[in-house]
Write a protein that holds these residues in place. Sequence first.
Motif, PDB file in Angstrom:
ATOM      1  N   UNK A  24       8.127   8.485  -1.530  1.00  0.00           N
ATOM      2  CA  UNK A  24       7.500   7.331  -0.916  1.00  0.00           C
ATOM      3  C   UNK A  24       6.018   7.642  -0.752  1.00  0.00           C
ATOM      4  N   UNK A  25       5.158   6.854  -1.390  1.00  0.00           N
ATOM      5  CA  UNK A  25       3.718   7.075  -1.305  1.00  0.00           C
ATOM      6  C   UNK A  25       3.206   6.513   0.019  1.00  0.00           C
ATOM      7  N   UNK A  26       2.574   7.380   0.819  1.00  0.00           N
ATOM      8  CA  UNK A  26       2.046   6.991   2.123  1.00  0.00           C
ATOM      9  C   UNK A  26       0.550   6.704   2.033  1.00  0.00           C
ATOM     10  N   UNK A  27      -0.185   7.565   1.334  1.00  0.00           N
ATOM     11  CA  UNK A  27      -1.628   7.392   1.122  1.00  0.00           C
ATOM     12  C   UNK A  27      -1.904   7.631  -0.360  1.00  0.00           C
ATOM     13  N   UNK A  28      -2.861   6.852  -0.906  1.00  0.00           N
ATOM     14  CA  UNK A  28      -3.126   6.957  -2.332  1.00  0.00           C
ATOM     15  C   UNK A  28      -4.557   6.514  -2.623  1.00  0.00           C
ATOM     16  N   UNK A  29      -5.419   7.458  -2.985  1.00  0.00           N
ATOM     17  CA  UNK A  29      -6.765   7.080  -3.408  1.00  0.00           C
ATOM     18  C   UNK A  29      -7.216   7.978  -4.552  1.00  0.00           C
ATOM     19  N   UNK A  30      -8.422   7.785  -5.020  1.00  0.00           N
ATOM     20  CA  UNK A  30      -8.918   8.480  -6.210  1.00  0.00           C
ATOM     21  C   UNK A  30      -9.007   9.995  -6.047  1.00  0.00           C
ATOM     22  N   UNK A  31      -9.127  10.478  -4.818  1.00  0.00           N
ATOM     23  CA  UNK A  31      -9.289  11.919  -4.600  1.00  0.00           C
ATOM     24  C   UNK A  31      -8.075  12.600  -3.993  1.00  0.00           C
ATOM     25  N   UNK A  74       0.830  -1.206   0.000  1.00  0.00           N
ATOM     26  CA  UNK A  74       0.000   0.000   0.000  1.00  0.00           C
ATOM     27  C   UNK A  74       0.862   1.254   0.000  1.00  0.00           C
ATOM     28  N   UNK A  75       1.995   1.216   0.636  1.00  0.00           N
ATOM     29  CA  UNK A  75       2.900   2.369   0.692  1.00  0.00           C
ATOM     30  C   UNK A  75       3.998   2.129  -0.339  1.00  0.00           C
ATOM     31  N   UNK A  76       3.764   2.565  -1.558  1.00  0.00           N
ATOM     32  CA  UNK A  76       4.650   2.263  -2.679  1.00  0.00           C
ATOM     33  C   UNK A  76       5.827   3.225  -2.723  1.00  0.00           C
ATOM     34  N   UNK A  77       7.003   2.678  -2.852  1.00  0.00           N
ATOM     35  CA  UNK A  77       8.188   3.509  -2.977  1.00  0.00           C
ATOM     36  C   UNK A  77       8.313   3.989  -4.415  1.00  0.00           C
ATOM     37  N   UNK A  78       8.491   5.301  -4.573  1.00  0.00           N
ATOM     38  CA  UNK A  78       8.700   5.856  -5.900  1.00  0.00           C
ATOM     39  C   UNK A  78       7.465   5.893  -6.771  1.00  0.00           C
ATOM     40  N   UNK A  79       6.306   5.568  -6.229  1.00  0.00           N
ATOM     41  CA  UNK A  79       5.084   5.536  -7.017  1.00  0.00           C
ATOM     42  C   UNK A  79       4.525   6.923  -7.254  1.00  0.00           C
ATOM     43  N   UNK A  80       3.355   6.938  -7.860  1.00  0.00           N
ATOM     44  CA  UNK A  80       2.675   8.193  -8.112  1.00  0.00           C
ATOM     45  C   UNK A  80       1.280   8.136  -7.503  1.00  0.00           C
ATOM     46  N   UNK A  81       0.649   9.266  -7.375  1.00  0.00           N
ATOM     47  CA  UNK A  81      -0.692   9.333  -6.819  1.00  0.00           C
ATOM     48  C   UNK A  81      -1.725   9.240  -7.935  1.00  0.00           C
ATOM     49  N   UNK A  82      -2.704   8.365  -7.756  1.00  0.00           N
ATOM     50  CA  UNK A  82      -3.764   8.145  -8.735  1.00  0.00           C
ATOM     51  C   UNK A  82      -4.493   9.447  -9.055  1.00  0.00           C
ATOM     52  N   UNK A  83      -4.786  10.246  -8.036  1.00  0.00           N
ATOM     53  CA  UNK A  83      -5.579  11.468  -8.200  1.00  0.00           C
ATOM     54  C   UNK A  83      -4.907  12.501  -9.105  1.00  0.00           C
ATOM     55  N   UNK A  84      -3.589  12.424  -9.260  1.00  0.00           N
ATOM     56  CA  UNK A  84      -2.911  13.404 -10.113  1.00  0.00           C
ATOM     57  C   UNK A  84      -3.377  13.314 -11.559  1.00  0.00           C
ATOM     58  N   UNK A  85      -3.867  12.153 -11.964  1.00  0.00           N
ATOM     59  CA  UNK A  85      -4.379  11.975 -13.323  1.00  0.00           C
ATOM     60  C   UNK A  85      -5.616  12.815 -13.614  1.00  0.00           C
ATOM     61  N   UNK A  86      -6.293  13.286 -12.571  1.00  0.00           N
ATOM     62  CA  UNK A  86      -7.491  14.114 -12.739  1.00  0.00           C
ATOM     63  C   UNK A  86      -7.174  15.588 -12.950  1.00  0.00           C
ATOM     64  N   UNK A  87      -5.975  16.014 -12.583  1.00  0.00           N
ATOM     65  CA  UNK A  87      -5.630  17.436 -12.586  1.00  0.00           C
ATOM     66  C   UNK A  87      -5.343  17.927 -14.001  1.00  0.00           C
TER      67      UNK A  87
END
Length: 137
Positions: A75-82, A24-37
């Motif tokens: 380091x991604x700590x929290x990541x959801x659609x919003x 759930x805490x992905x290293x080097x990942x991206x946030x899903x919600x950024x795709x909405x911006x």
Amino acid sequence: MKGFGSFVAVMAIGLCAVTGFAAAAQSGGTLVALGKIERGEWTLRAPDGSTRSICVTDPQMLLQIHHRGAACSRFVVENDANGGRITYSCPGLGNGDTRITVETPRLIRLETQGISRGLPFSEEYEGRRTGACGPAR
């Protein structure tokens, strides 16, 4: 030996829980919600009313607003659609913790804090897309 089997089962459950947390805490990942911006010119307004404008060509840049352009590990700590939260470290420059909430593709809430060149910072913004990016200067 009956007690040992229970111990092994408890350890296996614990290992699964730890493994799940690491996924759930992905290293080097991206946030899903950024795709909405939406890309474009954004105005960031601080609680004191001060503003700054930035051209957002890649929403990832909003995650390191204080260390913009620096090569940092994330380091991604929290990541959801919003929205979500990341921590990052920039060797020789400092580190940060950023939380972003995407209200709409043209409205975000951004909170960031950390250390930059040995000094603490804490910033909060409401971001609104205000149009297309102007010509490069």
